[in-house]
Motif scaffolding. Structure first.
Motif, PDB file in Angstrom:
ATOM      1  N   LEU A 155      12.131   4.177   2.015  1.00 10.81           N
ATOM      2  CA  LEU A 155      11.267   5.338   2.021  1.00 10.81           C
ATOM      3  C   LEU A 155      11.467   6.103   0.721  1.00 10.81           C
ATOM      4  N   ALA A 156      10.379   6.474   0.073  1.00 12.97           N
ATOM      5  CA  ALA A 156      10.502   7.181  -1.198  1.00 12.97           C
ATOM      6  C   ALA A 156      11.202   8.507  -0.980  1.00 12.97           C
ATOM      7  N   ASP A 157      12.191   8.718  -1.758  1.00  9.00           N
ATOM      8  CA  ASP A 157      12.961   9.929  -1.629  1.00  9.00           C
ATOM      9  C   ASP A 157      12.355  11.001  -2.495  1.00  9.00           C
ATOM     10  N   ASP A 158      12.639  12.210  -2.155  1.00  9.04           N
ATOM     11  CA  ASP A 158      12.270  13.338  -2.966  1.00  9.04           C
ATOM     12  C   ASP A 158      12.898  13.178  -4.341  1.00  9.04           C
ATOM     13  N   LYS A 159      14.141  12.767  -4.356  1.00  8.28           N
ATOM     14  CA  LYS A 159      14.819  12.719  -5.647  1.00  8.28           C
ATOM     15  C   LYS A 159      15.234  11.304  -6.024  1.00  8.28           C
ATOM     16  N   HIS A 160      15.185  11.045  -7.294  1.00  8.40           N
ATOM     17  CA  HIS A 160      15.604   9.744  -7.834  1.00  8.40           C
ATOM     18  C   HIS A 160      17.083   9.482  -7.572  1.00  8.40           C
ATOM     19  N   HIS A 161      17.399   8.209  -7.406  1.00  7.66           N
ATOM     20  CA  HIS A 161      18.815   7.830  -7.295  1.00  7.66           C
ATOM     21  C   HIS A 161      18.968   6.376  -7.711  1.00  7.66           C
ATOM     22  N   ASP A 162      20.185   6.001  -7.991  1.00  5.14           N
ATOM     23  CA  ASP A 162      20.463   4.619  -8.340  1.00  5.14           C
ATOM     24  C   ASP A 162      21.225   3.954  -7.201  1.00  5.14           C
ATOM     25  N   HIS A 163      21.522   2.662  -7.390  1.00  4.46           N
ATOM     26  CA  HIS A 163      22.099   1.901  -6.281  1.00  4.46           C
ATOM     27  C   HIS A 163      23.361   1.159  -6.648  1.00  4.46           C
ATOM     28  N   ILE A 164      24.236   1.078  -5.692  1.00  4.63           N
ATOM     29  CA  ILE A 164      25.414   0.231  -5.827  1.00  4.63           C
ATOM     30  C   ILE A 164      25.391  -0.714  -4.628  1.00  4.63           C
ATOM     31  N   VAL A 165      25.429  -1.997  -4.923  1.00  6.57           N
ATOM     32  CA  VAL A 165      25.188  -3.023  -3.912  1.00  6.57           C
ATOM     33  C   VAL A 165      26.422  -3.882  -3.725  1.00  6.57           C
ATOM     34  N   CYS A 166      26.786  -4.111  -2.479  1.00 12.34           N
ATOM     35  CA  CYS A 166      27.921  -4.997  -2.204  1.00 12.34           C
ATOM     36  C   CYS A 166      27.444  -6.447  -2.260  1.00 12.34           C
ATOM     37  N   VAL A 167      28.093  -7.236  -3.097  1.00  8.99           N
ATOM     38  CA  VAL A 167      27.664  -8.623  -3.264  1.00  8.99           C
ATOM     39  C   VAL A 167      28.095  -9.494  -2.090  1.00  8.99           C
ATOM     40  N   LYS A 168      28.975  -8.980  -1.248  1.00 11.30           N
ATOM     41  CA  LYS A 168      29.399  -9.754  -0.086  1.00 11.30           C
ATOM     42  C   LYS A 168      28.469  -9.492   1.101  1.00 11.30           C
ATOM     43  N   CYS A 169      28.328  -8.222   1.470  1.00 10.89           N
ATOM     44  CA  CYS A 169      27.608  -7.914   2.708  1.00 10.89           C
ATOM     45  C   CYS A 169      26.222  -7.325   2.433  1.00 10.89           C
ATOM     46  N   ASN A 170      25.850  -7.188   1.161  1.00  7.36           N
ATOM     47  CA  ASN A 170      24.533  -6.665   0.797  1.00  7.36           C
ATOM     48  C   ASN A 170      24.289  -5.211   1.178  1.00  7.36           C
ATOM     49  N   GLN A 199       0.832  -1.207   0.000  1.00  3.32           N
ATOM     50  CA  GLN A 199       0.000   0.000   0.000  1.00  3.32           C
ATOM     51  C   GLN A 199       0.866   1.255   0.000  1.00  3.32           C
ATOM     52  N   PHE A 200       1.892   1.231   0.786  1.00  5.30           N
ATOM     53  CA  PHE A 200       2.800   2.383   0.832  1.00  5.30           C
ATOM     54  C   PHE A 200       3.418   2.621  -0.542  1.00  5.30           C
ATOM     55  N   GLU A 201       3.725   1.528  -1.193  1.00  4.08           N
ATOM     56  CA  GLU A 201       4.314   1.674  -2.524  1.00  4.08           C
ATOM     57  C   GLU A 201       3.291   2.314  -3.471  1.00  4.08           C
ATOM     58  N   ALA A 202       2.065   1.803  -3.407  1.00  5.63           N
ATOM     59  CA  ALA A 202       1.013   2.358  -4.270  1.00  5.63           C
ATOM     60  C   ALA A 202       0.802   3.827  -3.968  1.00  5.63           C
ATOM     61  N   ALA A 203       0.959   4.193  -2.716  1.00  7.07           N
ATOM     62  CA  ALA A 203       0.738   5.575  -2.304  1.00  7.07           C
ATOM     63  C   ALA A 203       1.957   6.441  -2.590  1.00  7.07           C
ATOM     64  N   GLY A 204       3.028   5.815  -3.062  1.00  8.26           N
ATOM     65  CA  GLY A 204       4.227   6.584  -3.373  1.00  8.26           C
ATOM     66  C   GLY A 204       5.072   6.923  -2.159  1.00  8.26           C
ATOM     67  N   LEU A 205       4.773   6.292  -1.039  1.00  4.90           N
ATOM     68  CA  LEU A 205       5.553   6.567   0.168  1.00  4.90           C
ATOM     69  C   LEU A 205       6.841   5.761   0.191  1.00  4.90           C
ATOM     70  N   VAL A 206       6.848   4.689  -0.556  1.00  4.21           N
ATOM     71  CA  VAL A 206       7.930   3.720  -0.459  1.00  4.21           C
ATOM     72  C   VAL A 206       8.292   3.230  -1.868  1.00  4.21           C
ATOM     73  N   ASN A 207       9.553   2.903  -2.049  1.00  4.07           N
ATOM     74  CA  ASN A 207       9.980   2.273  -3.300  1.00  4.07           C
ATOM     75  C   ASN A 207      10.451   0.862  -3.039  1.00  4.07           C
ATOM     76  N   ARG A 208      10.142   0.009  -3.991  1.00  7.42           N
ATOM     77  CA  ARG A 208      10.504  -1.404  -3.878  1.00  7.42           C
ATOM     78  C   ARG A 208      11.566  -1.716  -4.929  1.00  7.42           C
ATOM     79  N   GLN A 261      14.865 -11.630  -2.261  1.00  5.19           N
ATOM     80  CA  GLN A 261      13.699 -10.919  -1.766  1.00  5.19           C
ATOM     81  C   GLN A 261      13.734  -9.442  -2.112  1.00  5.19           C
ATOM     82  N   SER A 262      12.582  -8.838  -2.094  1.00  5.38           N
ATOM     83  CA  SER A 262      12.477  -7.424  -2.389  1.00  5.38           C
ATOM     84  C   SER A 262      13.008  -6.599  -1.233  1.00  5.38           C
ATOM     85  N   VAL A 263      13.418  -5.403  -1.581  1.00  6.92           N
ATOM     86  CA  VAL A 263      13.960  -4.488  -0.597  1.00  6.92           C
ATOM     87  C   VAL A 263      13.187  -3.185  -0.729  1.00  6.92           C
ATOM     88  N   PHE A 264      12.859  -2.582   0.396  1.00  5.54           N
ATOM     89  CA  PHE A 264      12.049  -1.373   0.392  1.00  5.54           C
ATOM     90  C   PHE A 264      12.808  -0.211   1.004  1.00  5.54           C
TER      91      PHE A 264
END
Lengths: 137, 137
Positions: A80-95, A59-68, A75-78
């Motif tokens: 809080l929706a940020d004001d501004k868009h950003h991308d991600h860099i993920v560590c494959v060891k420690c996540n 529901q939060f996602e539908a409401a735009g409060l949260v990004n998935r 598994q999915s990761v959630f």
DNA sequence: CTTAATGCAAACCGTTTGCATAGAT
DNA sequence: ATCTATGCAAACGGTTTGCATTAAG
């Protein structure tokens, strides 16, 4: 206060929703899974069922409060929706997940989509690697 | 001939493996799900179990013959491993997948990873949008 | 009082695995 | 003859859903 955010989204203000919002706001790691939330709430007096965690997050996602995000198969990761868009860099060891923005990349993406005849709705750039800490070990 | 590719990968040459390889090579849509393959093989005299399709694809991936992508929550999509890296733009209506490469984006990614102290292992840039055909409808 | 939200357990869906059988070398 | 691959059905893990109960407005 999140109370109003909920009302604005047409959602009743309930204990589970408030707790989850609060947890998203205060957690050390900004990017959490449904199960992370579930476990974090486990010991907290009023427990929240896992199904409810998922429902609320959806529901939060539908409401735009949260990004998935679906970083890899798991598994999915959630977050809080940020004001501004950003991308991600993920560590494959420690996540661990860190964020970044690059205007040049953003522009190139728009240009590519346009050139290929796509009306862009979203995009996800995920870089996977080994973070500084994990490289030491 | 794929026969030797299989041997090189330490895999016995079997009917299911050959059929799947062939299908990956000849399918109109380069990006297919396990189920797509399973269904395509259904009517073909020697049928192949879905479990086998998954096993074979996993082995092919390990052998570097195939790449697996998880575009969104749903199911994985496989494609024959290309000589050269590329990214994807996916239509959210019809699920069509097209490919592109952009050297500027590639460079920026490397720079970002380095600046953030990551040793980059992989990256995935997926643009989602509505393709030309679907916009007409 | 009415309508929406919760918890639980069962269903789901894509994927993986155990095991006995069939096939490749 | 040996050892790997297959098919089937059962298990799995994350997520969703049906339903009776509880709480919000």
């Amino acid at each position: 206060m999140s109370n109003t955010d909920l009302r604005k989204a047409g959602l009743k203000v309930t204990v589970p929703r408030l707790k989850i919002l609060e947890l998203l706001e205060n957690s050390a790691e900004k990017h959490v899974s449904a199960e992370d939330i579930y476990k974090a709430l486990m010991g907290s007096g009023d427990e929240v069922g896992l199904a409810t965690v998922y429902r609320v997050l959806t529901q939060f996602e539908a409401a735009g409060l949260v990004n998935r995000h679906n970083f890899e198969g798991g598994q999915s990761v959630f977050e809080l929706a940020d004001d501004k868009h950003h991308d991600h860099i993920v560590c494959v060891k420690c996540n661990k997940v860190e964020e970044f923005v690059d205007d040049v990349i953003e522009q190139r993406q728009d240009a590519i989509a346009e050139k290929m005849g796509f009306e862009i709705t979203d995009h996800a750039l995920n870089i996977f690697g080994i973070c500084k800490d994990c490289r030491k070990a």
